[in-house]
Design an enzyme around this catalytic site. Sequence first.
Site, PDB file in Angstrom:
ATOM      1  N   SER A  97       0.859  -1.185   0.000  1.00 51.76           N
ATOM      2  CA  SER A  97       0.000   0.000   0.000  1.00 51.76           C
ATOM      3  C   SER A  97       0.892   1.230   0.000  1.00 51.76           C
ATOM      4  CB  SER A  97      -0.884   0.029   1.248  1.00 51.76           C
ATOM      5  OG  SER A  97      -1.511   1.292   1.364  1.00 51.76           O
ATOM      6  N   TYR A 119      -1.340  -0.461  10.130  1.00 52.79           N
ATOM      7  CA  TYR A 119      -1.508  -1.032   8.776  1.00 52.79           C
ATOM      8  C   TYR A 119      -0.349  -0.576   7.876  1.00 52.79           C
ATOM      9  CZ  TYR A 119      -3.520  -1.217   4.002  1.00 52.79           C
ATOM     10  OH  TYR A 119      -3.731  -1.416   2.651  1.00 52.79           O
TER      11      TYR A 119
HETATM   12  P1  NAD Z   1     -11.154  -5.896  -0.096  1.00 48.06           P
HETATM   13  O1  NAD Z   1     -11.491  -5.764   1.336  1.00 48.06           O
HETATM   14  O2  NAD Z   1     -12.221  -5.720  -1.112  1.00 48.06           O
HETATM   15  O3  NAD Z   1     -10.441  -7.274  -0.406  1.00 48.06           O
HETATM   16  C1  NAD Z   1      -9.595  -7.881   0.504  1.00 48.06           C
HETATM   17  C2  NAD Z   1      -9.748  -9.368   0.344  1.00 48.06           C
HETATM   18  O4  NAD Z   1      -8.945 -10.033   1.326  1.00 48.06           O
HETATM   19  C3  NAD Z   1     -11.184  -9.807   0.557  1.00 48.06           C
HETATM   20  O5  NAD Z   1     -11.526 -10.751  -0.434  1.00 48.06           O
HETATM   21  C4  NAD Z   1     -11.130 -10.459   1.932  1.00 48.06           C
HETATM   22  O6  NAD Z   1     -12.099 -11.473   2.089  1.00 48.06           O
HETATM   23  C5  NAD Z   1      -9.735 -11.013   1.927  1.00 48.06           C
HETATM   24  N1  NAD Z   1      -9.241 -11.291   3.260  1.00 48.06           N
HETATM   25  C6  NAD Z   1      -9.208 -10.466   4.311  1.00 48.06           C
HETATM   26  N2  NAD Z   1      -8.703 -11.087   5.373  1.00 48.06           N
HETATM   27  C7  NAD Z   1      -8.424 -12.352   4.984  1.00 48.06           C
HETATM   28  C8  NAD Z   1      -7.894 -13.483   5.625  1.00 48.06           C
HETATM   29  N3  NAD Z   1      -7.552 -13.459   6.918  1.00 48.06           N
HETATM   30  N4  NAD Z   1      -7.723 -14.617   4.917  1.00 48.06           N
HETATM   31  C9  NAD Z   1      -8.075 -14.666   3.631  1.00 48.06           C
HETATM   32  N5  NAD Z   1      -8.581 -13.615   2.959  1.00 48.06           N
HETATM   33  C10 NAD Z   1      -8.752 -12.480   3.639  1.00 48.06           C
HETATM   34  O7  NAD Z   1      -9.991  -4.850  -0.348  1.00 48.06           O
HETATM   35  P2  NAD Z   1      -8.998  -4.550  -1.572  1.00 48.06           P
HETATM   36  O8  NAD Z   1      -8.916  -3.098  -1.645  1.00 48.06           O
HETATM   37  O9  NAD Z   1      -9.351  -5.317  -2.780  1.00 48.06           O
HETATM   38  O10 NAD Z   1      -7.633  -5.079  -0.929  1.00 48.06           O
HETATM   39  C11 NAD Z   1      -6.719  -5.902  -1.605  1.00 48.06           C
HETATM   40  C12 NAD Z   1      -5.323  -5.551  -1.155  1.00 48.06           C
HETATM   41  O11 NAD Z   1      -5.022  -4.228  -1.598  1.00 48.06           O
HETATM   42  C13 NAD Z   1      -5.129  -5.553   0.362  1.00 48.06           C
HETATM   43  O12 NAD Z   1      -3.883  -6.156   0.671  1.00 48.06           O
HETATM   44  C14 NAD Z   1      -5.094  -4.086   0.702  1.00 48.06           C
HETATM   45  O13 NAD Z   1      -4.357  -3.821   1.872  1.00 48.06           O
HETATM   46  C15 NAD Z   1      -4.463  -3.504  -0.540  1.00 48.06           C
HETATM   47  N6  NAD Z   1      -4.685  -2.078  -0.745  1.00 48.06           N
HETATM   48  C16 NAD Z   1      -5.945  -1.607  -0.977  1.00 48.06           C
HETATM   49  C17 NAD Z   1      -6.124  -0.249  -1.163  1.00 48.06           C
HETATM   50  C18 NAD Z   1      -7.478   0.346  -1.418  1.00 48.06           C
HETATM   51  O14 NAD Z   1      -7.632   1.573  -1.327  1.00 48.06           O
HETATM   52  N7  NAD Z   1      -8.477  -0.437  -1.779  1.00 48.06           N
HETATM   53  C19 NAD Z   1      -5.042   0.620  -1.128  1.00 48.06           C
HETATM   54  C20 NAD Z   1      -3.785   0.097  -0.897  1.00 48.06           C
HETATM   55  C21 NAD Z   1      -3.614  -1.263  -0.705  1.00 48.06           C
END
Ligand code: NAD
Length: 254
Positions: free
Chosen positions: A149, A163
């Site tokens: 991130s 985080y």
């Molecule tokens: P999201 O919440 O839609 O997806 C996250 C996924 O991880 C979900 O499918 C959830 O079920 C799964 N998950 C969570 N905990 C889990 C566990 N213990 N075991 C198995 N699966 C688990 O969010 P996203 O935005 O698609 O996030 C994906 C990645 O991108 C993450 O690592 C997040 O930190 C990163 N990220 C997201 C953003 C943003 O703004 N959306 C920004 C920077 C980084």
Amino acid sequence: MAQPPQRQALTTILITGGGRGIGAATARLCAAAGHDVAFTYSAQHDAAQTLVAQIEALGRRAWAVQADVADPEAAQRVVDGIPAGFGPLAGLVNNAGITGPLGSFADTTIDTMRRVLDVNVLGTMAMSQCVLRRWLAEGTAGSIVNVSSIAATLGAAGEYVHYAASKAAVEGFTIGLAREVAAKGIRVNAVSPGTALTDIHAAAGEPGRPQRVAARIPMQRPAEAQEIAEAIAWLLSERASYVTGTVLKVAGGL
Ligand code: NAD
């Protein structure tokens, strides 16, 4: 509904937390590029089945498995469980991640910190280790992409510094592991997304966060999940054959 005939897949890509958001967008891109896709999801069975149908509609095989990446035994179970007949495992996307509730560090509980570190850091390490051991035993090449991130470099002050710290650990892990296994033909990279339009913000307690922070993004808007997935798919692919140990920012100028 009749499924189209399955073509010979190039390889299989394993994606953690693939059921929605960036993981689901990555799964669709990988399938469109000709790969079978195995993915984990934590709770949303219906969303996972929808994604399976989307991948199969592209003529590829899909396997969805419910698994908590913070459970140290889950990683081996997932890697060993990829069905026979799928293409050889050639890529891993450590995408599963959580933030915990938005708030100041002073108000963040130890339980939240521990859970975020377990999922984001230990989950990434455990899954990487299982896949890596398989590739080393087989003597095959592969590509790991860790989803970090932009918070890792910005710090996320007042929102979720624990985080941000977990993602900084993911980036350090990416660089070290990349150098450790580069000579084996295994590449390890990270994508560092800026704010993207997914459900992670609602889970953190503020569904409208992307719109709130848009003004501080140089491009003045959050990303679509697909825009992050494009970078992940590129790093997975042979088009990035000389790229390893890189953290690729996909953050609208941040
Ligand atoms: P999201 O919440 O839609 O997806 C996250 C996924 O991880 C979900 O499918 C959830 O079920 C799964 N998950 C969570 N905990 C889990 C566990 N213990 N075991 C198995 N699966 C688990 O969010 P996203 O935005 O698609 O996030 C994906 C990645 O991108 C993450 O690592 C997040 O930190 C990163 N990220 C997201 C953003 C943003 O703004 N959306 C920004 C920077 C980084």
